[in-house]
Scaffold this motif. Structure first.
Motif, short mmCIF file in Angstrom:
data_model
loop_
_atom_site.label_atom_id
_atom_site.label_comp_id
_atom_site.label_asym_id
_atom_site.label_seq_id
_atom_site.Cartn_x
_atom_site.Cartn_y
_atom_site.Cartn_z
N THR A 379 0.80 -1.22 0.00
CA THR A 379 0.00 0.00 0.00
C THR A 379 0.84 1.28 0.00
OG1 THR A 379 -1.70 -1.15 1.22
CG2 THR A 379 -1.71 1.24 1.38
N CYS A 380 2.01 1.22 0.61
CA CYS A 380 2.77 2.46 0.81
C CYS A 380 3.07 3.15 -0.53
CB CYS A 380 4.09 2.16 1.54
SG CYS A 380 5.06 3.67 1.74
N PRO A 381 2.57 4.37 -0.73
CA PRO A 381 2.79 5.05 -2.00
C PRO A 381 4.25 5.48 -2.19
CG PRO A 381 1.70 6.52 -0.46
CD PRO A 381 1.76 5.18 0.20
N MET A 382 5.05 5.42 -1.12
CA MET A 382 6.46 5.81 -1.23
C MET A 382 7.36 4.58 -1.39
SD MET A 382 6.43 8.99 -1.32
CE MET A 382 8.18 9.31 -1.25
N GLY A 383 6.76 3.41 -1.50
CA GLY A 383 7.56 2.19 -1.69
C GLY A 383 8.37 1.81 -0.46
N LEU A 384 7.90 2.19 0.72
CA LEU A 384 8.64 1.88 1.96
C LEU A 384 8.17 0.55 2.54
CD1 LEU A 384 8.45 5.43 3.63
CD2 LEU A 384 10.28 4.49 2.22
N VAL A 385 8.86 0.12 3.60
CA VAL A 385 8.46 -1.10 4.32
C VAL A 385 8.02 -0.67 5.72
CG1 VAL A 385 9.18 -3.43 4.99
CG2 VAL A 385 10.19 -2.35 2.97
N PRO A 386 6.79 -0.19 5.84
CA PRO A 386 6.34 0.42 7.10
C PRO A 386 6.53 -0.48 8.32
CG PRO A 386 4.72 0.78 5.37
CD PRO A 386 5.73 -0.16 4.81
N THR A 387 6.25 -1.77 8.17
CA THR A 387 6.33 -2.65 9.34
C THR A 387 7.76 -2.71 9.89
OG1 THR A 387 5.97 -4.88 10.13
CG2 THR A 387 6.47 -4.71 7.80
N ASP A 408 11.53 9.41 4.21
CA ASP A 408 10.74 9.54 2.97
C ASP A 408 9.25 9.39 3.21
OD1 ASP A 408 12.78 10.09 1.31
OD2 ASP A 408 12.94 8.10 0.41
N CYS A 409 8.88 8.97 4.41
CA CYS A 409 7.45 8.77 4.71
C CYS A 409 6.73 10.11 4.60
CB CYS A 409 7.30 8.19 6.12
SG CYS A 409 5.61 8.21 6.71
N ILE A 410 5.63 10.13 3.87
CA ILE A 410 4.86 11.38 3.72
C ILE A 410 3.71 11.44 4.73
CG2 ILE A 410 5.47 11.75 1.29
CD1 ILE A 410 2.65 10.56 0.62
N GLU A 411 3.71 10.51 5.66
CA GLU A 411 2.74 10.49 6.77
C GLU A 411 1.30 10.44 6.28
OE1 GLU A 411 3.74 13.36 9.80
OE2 GLU A 411 5.88 13.03 9.51
N CYS A 412 1.07 9.64 5.23
CA CYS A 412 -0.28 9.58 4.66
C CYS A 412 -1.21 8.69 5.48
CB CYS A 412 -0.23 9.09 3.21
SG CYS A 412 0.26 7.36 3.05
N GLY A 413 -0.65 7.77 6.25
CA GLY A 413 -1.49 6.90 7.08
C GLY A 413 -2.10 5.72 6.34
N ALA A 414 -1.74 5.52 5.07
CA ALA A 414 -2.33 4.41 4.30
C ALA A 414 -1.96 3.07 4.92
CB ALA A 414 -1.87 4.49 2.85
N CYS A 415 -0.74 2.94 5.45
CA CYS A 415 -0.30 1.67 6.04
C CYS A 415 -1.14 1.33 7.28
CB CYS A 415 1.19 1.73 6.38
SG CYS A 415 1.67 3.17 7.34
N THR A 416 -1.37 2.32 8.12
CA THR A 416 -2.19 2.10 9.31
C THR A 416 -3.60 1.70 8.92
OG1 THR A 416 -0.91 3.81 10.40
CG2 THR A 416 -2.96 3.19 11.47
N LEU A 425 1.23 2.11 12.92
CA LEU A 425 2.44 2.28 12.09
C LEU A 425 2.79 3.76 11.89
CD1 LEU A 425 1.49 -0.47 9.51
CD2 LEU A 425 3.37 -0.60 11.13
N LEU A 426 1.80 4.55 11.49
CA LEU A 426 2.07 5.97 11.23
C LEU A 426 2.60 6.66 12.49
CD1 LEU A 426 2.02 8.66 9.74
CD2 LEU A 426 -0.43 8.78 10.13
N GLN A 427 1.95 6.37 13.60
CA GLN A 427 2.36 6.97 14.88
C GLN A 427 3.85 6.67 15.16
OE1 GLN A 427 -0.64 5.90 17.75
NE2 GLN A 427 0.75 6.42 19.42
N SER A 428 4.25 5.40 14.99
CA SER A 428 5.64 5.01 15.25
C SER A 428 6.58 5.69 14.26
CB SER A 428 5.81 3.50 15.10
OG SER A 428 5.01 2.85 16.04
N ILE A 429 6.19 5.70 12.98
CA ILE A 429 7.10 6.26 11.96
C ILE A 429 7.25 7.78 12.15
CG2 ILE A 429 7.49 6.55 9.47
CD1 ILE A 429 5.99 3.84 9.12
N ARG A 430 6.14 8.43 12.50
CA ARG A 430 6.20 9.88 12.78
C ARG A 430 7.20 10.15 13.92
NH1 ARG A 430 0.12 11.93 12.87
NH2 ARG A 430 0.12 12.80 10.80
S1 SF4 Z 1 2.39 6.72 6.38
FE1 SF4 Z 1 2.80 4.57 5.91
S2 SF4 Z 1 1.98 4.29 3.84
FE2 SF4 Z 1 2.18 6.50 4.14
S3 SF4 Z 1 4.21 7.01 3.32
FE3 SF4 Z 1 4.45 6.63 5.51
S4 SF4 Z 1 5.03 4.49 5.64
FE4 SF4 Z 1 4.17 4.78 3.61
#
Ligand code: SF4
Ligand code: SF4
Length: 444
Positions: A379-387, A408-416, A425-430
């Motif tokens: 799902t990640c539009p940035m091609g990341l490995v959120p997990t 590179d995460c754009i904080e879109c929340g699609a992974c969550t 996921l978003l909370q941790s990555i932020r």
């Molecule tokens: S919030 Fe999740 S899906 Fe969106 S860019 Fe960041 S890691 Fe990827």
């Protein structure tokens, strides 16, 4: 106008749109509140410094602060009245931040510094940038980067494509949609200002195809202008994110850690275009904006023109108050928006909406361990490995999170949104991004 195409990007999700609550409702002007709270930090960059003090009388549009350096903009009074205090107060971006509180005298007296200029297109690009800075304009799509800075790319990064962003892909939000319907000419005039400043001809107006009336309206306005093309984009979240928009329209990929200017592109929000036109043509600083107030927790959802500094609680009261099921207050949309712990926070320049969710739209579910399904990766539009990034952040291994391109995460929340285990996921990555940036700063 060259016609409509339908393009998109890889990854992304399809959350319920929920636009029907407000998309047909014209923008309504909310009467100014009795008190406004105007934070000195409403943009990315250095906060501005107050130039007024307790007890001062101010008029609408009066400048209240001095920007600190190039990447900074001033704030202006949104009501006339008396400066009650300057103090740290709850801010929608979190914590407490210094804010100027003005008690409204109800007179709506406007400063005489506001002067229309019908020859604004004769200004030089530098004069235009200066006026945009003086008007306190910062990106109104939510990113709040000072607009004059974004319009000053270095000579080594020439821009050949300008994209006006009317995608508005967040569920519930319809403020940009209504702006395009009701202020299409102003937006187009703002676009012409951007073209002149950047010396760019090729311009796309990007709108998701769930807004056919806005597409038609902007096409009508752009009729006969061979440099402007209206693009109807596939409805997919986060279509309105800069990098995804650029990829969808031009096929160009912004490199890891890079900016749109690295691939000759610049993206501006439609609301910013209107604010820029208002500043140059009418001399109006940014002291009000259009927001959507919606969600199952709001009695009467609306699109509103509100004064900057209006407390959320006043806006919500104007919309009939909370419903009985309201349980989560968000600034922005439910995907990318920021949860608020109090409705005392004020509307700021980057407030595109106020959304109140209920137990169904925002269920409180305990996260369970990752089952390795890989949905977040697909799902990640940035091609990341959120997990993986989230796991490193949870283990406080920020170095590895950085190596896995957390920045590179754009904080879109699609992974969550897609995670069946409800991992935050978003909370941790932020948090990881914040820690990496702090470590980077310390390392100089
Ligand atoms: S919030 Fe999740 S899906 Fe969106 S860019 Fe960041 S890691 Fe990827
Ligand atoms: S979507 Fe959730 S459960 Fe699936 S791999 Fe990603 S974090 Fe794990």
């Amino acid at each position: 106008m060259l016609g409509i195409r339908r393009r998109t990007f890889a990854g992304g999700v399809y959350p319920p749109e929920e636009k029907s609550h407000t998309e047909k409702k014209p923008i309504e002007e909310m009467p100014p509140p009795t008190t406004v709270v105007i934070p000195l930090q409403q943009h990315i960059g250095a906060p501005s410094e107050p130039i007024v003090k307790q007890g001062d009388q101010v008029r609408i549009g009066d400048r209240l602060s001095e920007p600190q350096g190039f990447v900074s903009v001033p704030v202006h009074a949104s009501v006339s009245g008396t400066v009650q205090k300057i103090a740290p107060l709850p801010h929608p971006l979190g914590d407490q931040m210094l804010a100027i509180v003005i008690e409204n005298d109800g007179q709506d007296t406007v400063t005489d510094a506001i002067k229309p200029d019908e020859n604004y297109l004769a200004l030089t690009p530098d004069e235009m940038r200066q006026k945009i800075k003086e008007a306190g304009i910062a990106g109104m799509g939510g990113a709040t980067f000072p607009t004059h800075v974004k319009l000053s790319p270095p000579e080594s990064k020439p821009i050949d494509i300008l994209i006006l962003n009317g995608a508005e892909c967040e569920p519930y939000l319809t403020a940009d949609h209504r702006l395009m319907l009701e202020y299409s000419q102003d937006i187009f005039n703002g676009l012409k200002i951007f073209q002149k400043i950047l010396n760019v001809k090729k311009t796309y107006i990007a709108i998701e195809k769930n807004k056919p009336d806005a597409i038609r309206k902007m096409e009508e306005i752009a009729q006969g202008d061979k440099e402007v093309e209206v693009i109807g984009l596939k409805v997919k979240y986060p279509q309105g994110a800069e990098k995804q928009l650029i990829k969808a329209i031009t096929g160009r990929e912004v490199p890891t850690g890079g900016l749109p200017m690295d691939v000759g592109c610049l993206v501006q929000n439609v609301g910013t275009a209107k604010a820029v036109f208002d500043a140059l043509r009418w001399g109006k600083p940014l002291y009000q904006r259009v927001i959507t107030v919606s969600g199952p927790g709001i009695q009467k959802p609306k699109n509103l023109l509100v004064r900057i500094g209006t407390p959320f609680k006043d806006v919500i009261a104007f919309c009939g108050g909370y419903t009985e099921t309201a349980n989560k207050l968000v600034m922005g949309g439910p995907m990318m928006g920021l949860s608020q712990y109090t409705d005392e926070v004020p509307v700021i320049k980057g407030t595109s909406g106020i959304v109140v969710l209920d137990g169904k739209t925002s269920p409180t579910v305990e996260p369970s361990p990752c089952i390795g399904c890989g949905r977040c990766i697909l799902t990640c539009p940035m091609g990341l490995v959120p997990t993986t990034i989230a796991q490193y952040v949870e283990a406080k291994n920020y170095e590895m999170a950085k190596k896995w391109n957390a920045l590179d995460c754009i904080e879109c929340g699609a992974c969550t949104f897609v995670c069946p285990a409800k991992r935050p996921l978003l909370q941790s990555i932020r948090l990881g991004k914040y820690k990496i940036q702090t470590l980077n700063k310390k390392a100089g």
